[in-house]
Design a protein around this motif. Structure first.
Motif, PDB file in Angstrom:
ATOM      1  N   CYS A   1      14.040 -22.148 -29.792  1.00  0.00           N
ATOM      2  CA  CYS A   1      13.457 -22.493 -31.088  1.00  0.00           C
ATOM      3  C   CYS A   1      14.551 -22.933 -32.054  1.00  0.00           C
ATOM      4  CB  CYS A   1      12.712 -21.303 -31.676  1.00  0.00           C
ATOM      5  SG  CYS A   1      11.174 -20.886 -30.820  1.00  0.00           S
TER       6      CYS A   1
ATOM      7  N   ASP B   1      12.077 -22.746 -37.059  1.00  0.00           N
ATOM      8  CA  ASP B   1      10.880 -23.278 -36.411  1.00  0.00           C
ATOM      9  C   ASP B   1      10.386 -22.301 -35.328  1.00  0.00           C
ATOM     10  OD1 ASP B   1       9.681 -26.415 -36.318  1.00  0.00           O
ATOM     11  OD2 ASP B   1       9.157 -25.111 -34.624  1.00  0.00           O
ATOM     12  N   GLN B   2       9.062 -22.143 -35.254  1.00  0.00           N
ATOM     13  CA  GLN B   2       8.460 -21.203 -34.315  1.00  0.00           C
ATOM     14  C   GLN B   2       7.493 -21.852 -33.336  1.00  0.00           C
ATOM     15  OE1 GLN B   2       4.678 -19.858 -37.090  1.00  0.00           O
ATOM     16  NE2 GLN B   2       6.406 -18.463 -37.039  1.00  0.00           N
ATOM     17  N   LEU B   3       7.385 -23.181 -33.366  1.00  0.00           N
ATOM     18  CA  LEU B   3       6.391 -23.865 -32.552  1.00  0.00           C
ATOM     19  C   LEU B   3       6.567 -23.571 -31.064  1.00  0.00           C
ATOM     20  CD1 LEU B   3       4.031 -25.813 -32.229  1.00  0.00           C
ATOM     21  CD2 LEU B   3       5.669 -27.725 -32.308  1.00  0.00           C
TER      22      LEU B   3
ATOM     23  N   HIS C   1       5.069 -20.221 -30.062  1.00  0.00           N
ATOM     24  CA  HIS C   1       3.615 -20.226 -30.192  1.00  0.00           C
ATOM     25  C   HIS C   1       2.961 -21.030 -29.074  1.00  0.00           C
ATOM     26  CE1 HIS C   1       3.129 -18.702 -34.535  1.00  0.00           C
ATOM     27  NE2 HIS C   1       4.342 -18.386 -34.108  1.00  0.00           N
ATOM     28  N   ALA C   2       3.608 -22.106 -28.645  1.00  0.00           N
ATOM     29  CA  ALA C   2       3.072 -22.884 -27.531  1.00  0.00           C
ATOM     30  C   ALA C   2       3.261 -22.155 -26.205  1.00  0.00           C
ATOM     31  CB  ALA C   2       3.756 -24.254 -27.478  1.00  0.00           C
TER      32      ALA C   2
ATOM     33  N   ASN D   1       8.452 -22.780 -39.558  1.00  0.00           N
ATOM     34  CA  ASN D   1       7.605 -23.969 -39.465  1.00  0.00           C
ATOM     35  C   ASN D   1       7.135 -24.177 -38.033  1.00  0.00           C
ATOM     36  OD1 ASN D   1       7.898 -24.810 -42.226  1.00  0.00           O
ATOM     37  ND2 ASN D   1       9.995 -25.436 -41.720  1.00  0.00           N
ATOM     38  N   LYS D   2       6.240 -25.144 -37.866  1.00  0.00           N
ATOM     39  CA  LYS D   2       5.758 -25.529 -36.539  1.00  0.00           C
ATOM     40  C   LYS D   2       5.867 -27.043 -36.430  1.00  0.00           C
ATOM     41  CE  LYS D   2       2.388 -21.720 -36.264  1.00  0.00           C
ATOM     42  NZ  LYS D   2       2.576 -21.248 -37.657  1.00  0.00           N
ATOM     43  N   LYS D   3       7.102 -27.518 -36.257  1.00  0.00           N
ATOM     44  CA  LYS D   3       7.337 -28.956 -36.245  1.00  0.00           C
ATOM     45  C   LYS D   3       8.062 -29.454 -35.000  1.00  0.00           C
ATOM     46  CE  LYS D   3       7.594 -29.399 -41.306  1.00  0.00           C
ATOM     47  NZ  LYS D   3       8.426 -29.823 -42.458  1.00  0.00           N
ATOM     48  N   THR D   4       8.834 -28.580 -34.349  1.00  0.00           N
ATOM     49  CA  THR D   4       9.713 -29.036 -33.271  1.00  0.00           C
ATOM     50  C   THR D   4       9.554 -28.160 -32.044  1.00  0.00           C
ATOM     51  OG1 THR D   4      11.327 -29.727 -34.937  1.00  0.00           O
ATOM     52  CG2 THR D   4      12.099 -29.573 -32.657  1.00  0.00           C
ATOM     53  N   VAL D   5       9.520 -28.796 -30.880  1.00  0.00           N
ATOM     54  CA  VAL D   5       9.473 -28.030 -29.634  1.00  0.00           C
ATOM     55  C   VAL D   5      10.485 -28.603 -28.661  1.00  0.00           C
ATOM     56  CG1 VAL D   5       7.637 -29.433 -28.601  1.00  0.00           C
ATOM     57  CG2 VAL D   5       7.971 -27.064 -27.845  1.00  0.00           C
TER      58      VAL D   5
END
Length: 227
Positions: free
Chosen positions: A68, A72-74, A77-78, A147-151
């Protein structure tokens, strides 16, 4: 990929999956204290990766690795929807200023059969996580979510608690600490740890003391101590 294959680091089919499950059960029966001596210091995470509530249940399972970026936490979460049941999500976070997960994410991970989280980041909603009994080993708790912007790609090597973790490595964690057993060393480490456990359990405390004192006196002599 057929229905029997795994996506969390080297698939298994049929009896192979059953064998892997038995291996994870075998590791779950062993303390990180015993495993640490069998696997070596390089595979033991630093003490800042610790259980966030206690008494912490022991977890053991294959690593599903996540990275991460800062804030960012995306990725995490995915990952809870992609990791196989029994997996341990091992998360390399670029910082710990923002929470990677909260109570609902941990509850969903638990419902999906994920064994626990091991991360060098932070979570929030610790009261909810504690009440649910979901194991989280991390640096701490912070109330602000990321945020949830980058994976980034899943199951790439990550560095958490000073240990390089590859997808499919066996992660064992409890209140004693976190140990990562490389997948290709699993059977050798398991055999060594079982032998050590059996030897220790066969000794009475008096026998252990006698052996311990003899070894200490020998070491003192070798160090030149005569007091």
């Amino acid at each position: 990929m057929n229905d029997d294959e795994q996506s969390s680091g080297g698939g298994a089919t049929g009896s192979g999956r059953a064998d892997e499950d038995r291996t994870y059960d075998a590791f779950r029966a062993l303390s990180p204290t015993t495993l640490a001596e069998a696997v070596g210091r390089a595979q033991v995470m630093d003490l800042d990766i610790r259980p966030l509530w206690g008494p912490a249940p022991r977890i053991a399972g294959p690593a599903f690795t996540v990275r991460c970026p800062a804030g960012d936490q995306l990725g995490l979460h995915a990952a809870i929807y992609r990791a196989e049941p029994g997996s341990v999500l091992v998360v390399e976070a670029a910082d710990a200023r923002y929470a990677l997960a909260g109570g609902n994410v941990c509850a969903i991970a638990q419902r999906r059969g994920i064994a626990g989280f091991v991360m060098n980041g932070a979570i929030r909603d610790i009261a909810e996580v504690r009440a649910s009994g979901f194991p989280v080993y991390a640096r701490g708790v912070v109330p602000l979510p990321g945020n949830k912007k980058t994976v980034e790609p899943f199951n790439e090597p990550v560095r958490v608690g000073g240990v390089i973790v590859h997808a499919g490595d066996i992660v064992v964690a409890d209140e004693e600490g976190v140990v990562v057993v490389p997948r290709d060393r699993a059977q050798d480490v398991l055999t060594a740890a079982r032998l050590k456990t059996a030897k220790e359990e066969a000794l009475t405390l008096d026998e252990w003391e006698a052996d311990h004192r003899a070894r200490i006196e020998k070491s003192l002599g070798e160090a030149g101590f005569s007091g």
